[in-house]
Design an enzyme around this catalytic site. Structure first.
Site, PDB file in Angstrom:
ATOM      1  N   HIS A  17       0.865  -1.194   0.000  1.00 14.13           N
ATOM      2  CA  HIS A  17       0.000   0.000   0.000  1.00 14.13           C
ATOM      3  C   HIS A  17       0.891   1.230   0.000  1.00 14.13           C
ATOM      4  O   HIS A  17       2.089   1.153   0.288  1.00 14.13           O
ATOM      5  CB  HIS A  17      -0.948  -0.014   1.196  1.00 14.13           C
ATOM      6  CG  HIS A  17      -0.259   0.104   2.529  1.00 14.13           C
ATOM      7  ND1 HIS A  17       0.522  -0.903   3.045  1.00 14.13           N
ATOM      8  CD2 HIS A  17      -0.221   1.111   3.438  1.00 14.13           C
ATOM      9  CE1 HIS A  17       0.997  -0.520   4.221  1.00 14.13           C
ATOM     10  NE2 HIS A  17       0.573   0.713   4.480  1.00 14.13           N
ATOM     11  N   HIS A  19       1.238   4.012   1.810  1.00 11.10           N
ATOM     12  CA  HIS A  19       1.624   4.872   2.922  1.00 11.10           C
ATOM     13  C   HIS A  19       3.123   5.153   2.767  1.00 11.10           C
ATOM     14  O   HIS A  19       3.908   4.231   2.514  1.00 11.10           O
ATOM     15  CB  HIS A  19       1.331   4.215   4.276  1.00 11.10           C
ATOM     16  CG  HIS A  19      -0.103   4.370   4.693  1.00 11.10           C
ATOM     17  ND1 HIS A  19      -0.737   3.473   5.528  1.00 11.10           N
ATOM     18  CD2 HIS A  19      -1.020   5.318   4.374  1.00 11.10           C
ATOM     19  CE1 HIS A  19      -1.984   3.874   5.716  1.00 11.10           C
ATOM     20  NE2 HIS A  19      -2.179   4.989   5.023  1.00 11.10           N
ATOM     21  N   ASP A  21       5.699   5.682   4.538  1.00  6.22           N
ATOM     22  CA  ASP A  21       6.751   4.941   5.248  1.00  6.22           C
ATOM     23  C   ASP A  21       6.938   3.536   4.683  1.00  6.22           C
ATOM     24  O   ASP A  21       7.886   2.844   5.030  1.00  6.22           O
ATOM     25  CB  ASP A  21       6.451   4.888   6.755  1.00  6.22           C
ATOM     26  CG  ASP A  21       5.070   4.352   7.072  1.00  6.22           C
ATOM     27  OD1 ASP A  21       4.135   4.602   6.275  1.00  6.22           O
ATOM     28  OD2 ASP A  21       4.904   3.690   8.114  1.00  6.22           O
ATOM     29  N   HIS A  22       6.017   3.095   3.819  1.00  4.94           N
ATOM     30  CA  HIS A  22       6.140   1.767   3.230  1.00  4.94           C
ATOM     31  C   HIS A  22       6.756   1.774   1.842  1.00  4.94           C
ATOM     32  O   HIS A  22       6.960   0.722   1.257  1.00  4.94           O
ATOM     33  CB  HIS A  22       4.771   1.080   3.177  1.00  4.94           C
ATOM     34  CG  HIS A  22       4.348   0.551   4.519  1.00  4.94           C
ATOM     35  ND1 HIS A  22       4.442  -0.775   4.863  1.00  4.94           N
ATOM     36  CD2 HIS A  22       3.857   1.186   5.598  1.00  4.94           C
ATOM     37  CE1 HIS A  22       4.018  -0.941   6.098  1.00  4.94           C
ATOM     38  NE2 HIS A  22       3.653   0.237   6.570  1.00  4.94           N
ATOM     39  N   HIS A  94      -7.179  -1.733   4.544  1.00  7.51           N
ATOM     40  CA  HIS A  94      -6.325  -0.819   5.306  1.00  7.51           C
ATOM     41  C   HIS A  94      -6.766   0.643   5.119  1.00  7.51           C
ATOM     42  O   HIS A  94      -5.992   1.564   5.361  1.00  7.51           O
ATOM     43  CB  HIS A  94      -4.869  -1.032   4.874  1.00  7.51           C
ATOM     44  CG  HIS A  94      -3.856  -0.336   5.719  1.00  7.51           C
ATOM     45  ND1 HIS A  94      -3.903  -0.333   7.107  1.00  7.51           N
ATOM     46  CD2 HIS A  94      -2.753   0.394   5.392  1.00  7.51           C
ATOM     47  CE1 HIS A  94      -2.880   0.368   7.569  1.00  7.51           C
ATOM     48  NE2 HIS A  94      -2.174   0.835   6.559  1.00  7.51           N
ATOM     49  N   ASP A 168      -0.109  -4.123   6.015  1.00  6.43           N
ATOM     50  CA  ASP A 168      -0.968  -3.492   7.012  1.00  6.43           C
ATOM     51  C   ASP A 168      -2.435  -3.769   6.662  1.00  6.43           C
ATOM     52  O   ASP A 168      -2.860  -3.474   5.548  1.00  6.43           O
ATOM     53  CB  ASP A 168      -0.772  -1.966   7.015  1.00  6.43           C
ATOM     54  CG  ASP A 168       0.636  -1.551   7.400  1.00  6.43           C
ATOM     55  OD1 ASP A 168       1.491  -2.430   7.568  1.00  6.43           O
ATOM     56  OD2 ASP A 168       0.856  -0.330   7.535  1.00  6.43           O
ATOM     57  N   HIS A 227       4.930  -5.574  12.437  1.00  3.72           N
ATOM     58  CA  HIS A 227       4.398  -4.202  12.450  1.00  3.72           C
ATOM     59  C   HIS A 227       3.877  -3.855  13.847  1.00  3.72           C
ATOM     60  O   HIS A 227       2.927  -3.086  14.009  1.00  3.72           O
ATOM     61  CB  HIS A 227       3.285  -4.071  11.397  1.00  3.72           C
ATOM     62  CG  HIS A 227       3.063  -2.676  10.900  1.00  3.72           C
ATOM     63  ND1 HIS A 227       2.242  -1.790  11.545  1.00  3.72           N
ATOM     64  CD2 HIS A 227       3.547  -2.011   9.816  1.00  3.72           C
ATOM     65  CE1 HIS A 227       2.224  -0.638  10.867  1.00  3.72           C
ATOM     66  NE2 HIS A 227       3.013  -0.749   9.827  1.00  3.72           N
TER      67      HIS A 227
END
Ligand code: ZN
Ligand code: ZN
Length: 272
Positions: A17, A19, A21-22, A94, A168, A227
């Site tokens: 996904h 986000h 930080d990913h 998510h 996530d 996580h």
């Protein structure tokens, strides 16, 4: 990757996904790969918005990058075949477009029954190799030519290993049962322990107990809780909550931990 000594032979990058930080680490990785002389295209696989994200990565990496960065959208049921394994995507939950991935190895040939081969009159040597590769062979027995089919000396194919990585997500086992059943390893979001169930729902993450529930539903062998929120100083409550729901092995690995996943034998029985 440097610390884990994986090398930098990257065939592709799978993103669950978008986000930041990913995926922002891809920008630095791309610079490193370019610096090391990469020329081959680099495919980035991900859920909806992959084309926009990759175009952003391209514009942040516009200097000195001498290979193309490709974007490939993955949806529920998308699959990609590689040399010896397949990657499947499944839809997760998510709060934005997101997918998880199943990595499934190709089945391995069955066991070669050497004794049976000798009994059938096949001389040990190159003919054994041909049968093991699935080719029929012809021998002369009592002056008569006889064809031996590989099935006569090979056991049934043995399953490859299967790893499910959710990224996530809230628990989504109802969507993934068919693809993920009997996974050797389920790597599942366990941001919270079960005391923070409400919070997990609000922010589209899972608790360790929910991860255990999914592991149980898909018949996983081992569950890795990942996580985990930095608010926890110990993973003990996570392990305990997952073990309440799941009878298999539960671990909470740290970054760069390594584990070996054993092969299973015939008939779906797992060997230790
Ligand atoms: Zn995250
Ligand atoms: Zn996220």
């Amino acid at each position: 990757m440097m610390r884990a000594r994986t090398g930098f032979l990257v065939d592709g990058i799978f993103i669950t996904h978008w986000h930041a930080d990913h995926f922002l680490g891809i920008v630095g990785l791309v610079q490193t790969l370019s610096f090391m002389g990469r020329k081959e295209p680099l495919p980035v696989y991900g859920p909806e918005w992959v084309h926009e994200a990759v175009s952003g990565i391209r514009s942040l990496s516009r200097f000195n990058v001498k290979f193309p960065i490709q974007s490939v959208e993955m949806k529920h049921g998308s699959s990609l075949m590689f040399d010896g394994y397949t990657v499947w995507a499944f839809e997760t939950n998510h709060g934005l477009g997101s997918v998880g991935y199943v990595l499934e190895e190709d089945p391995r040939p069955g066991r070669f029954n050497r004794q049976k081969a000798v009994e059938l009159g096949i001389a040990p040597g190159p003919l054994f190799g041909r049968l093991q590769r699935g080719e029929p062979v012809r021998i002369v027995r009592d002056g008569i030519a006889v064809d031996i089919h590989p099935d006569e000396v090979m056991g049934p194919p043995r399953p490859g290993r299967k790893i499910v990585y959710t990224g996530d997500t809230r628990p989504v086992h109802h969507r993934i049962c068919d693809m993920c059943s009997d996974a050797d390893l389920l790597i599942h979001d366990a941001t919270y322990d079960d005391e923070s169930m409400e919070r997990a729902r609000e922010v589209f993450h899972s608790t360790a107990g929910e991860a255990g529930m999914v592991a149980d539903a898909i018949g996983a062998h081992t569950l890795a809780l990942v996580h985990i929120s930095s608010r926890y100083t110990s993973t003990a409550s996570h392990i305990r909550d997952a073990e309440k729901r799941f009878g298999g092995k539960v671990i909470a690995p740290s970054d760069l931990d390594m584990m070996e996943i054993p092969f299973r034998d015939n008939g779906g029985q797992k060997s230790e």
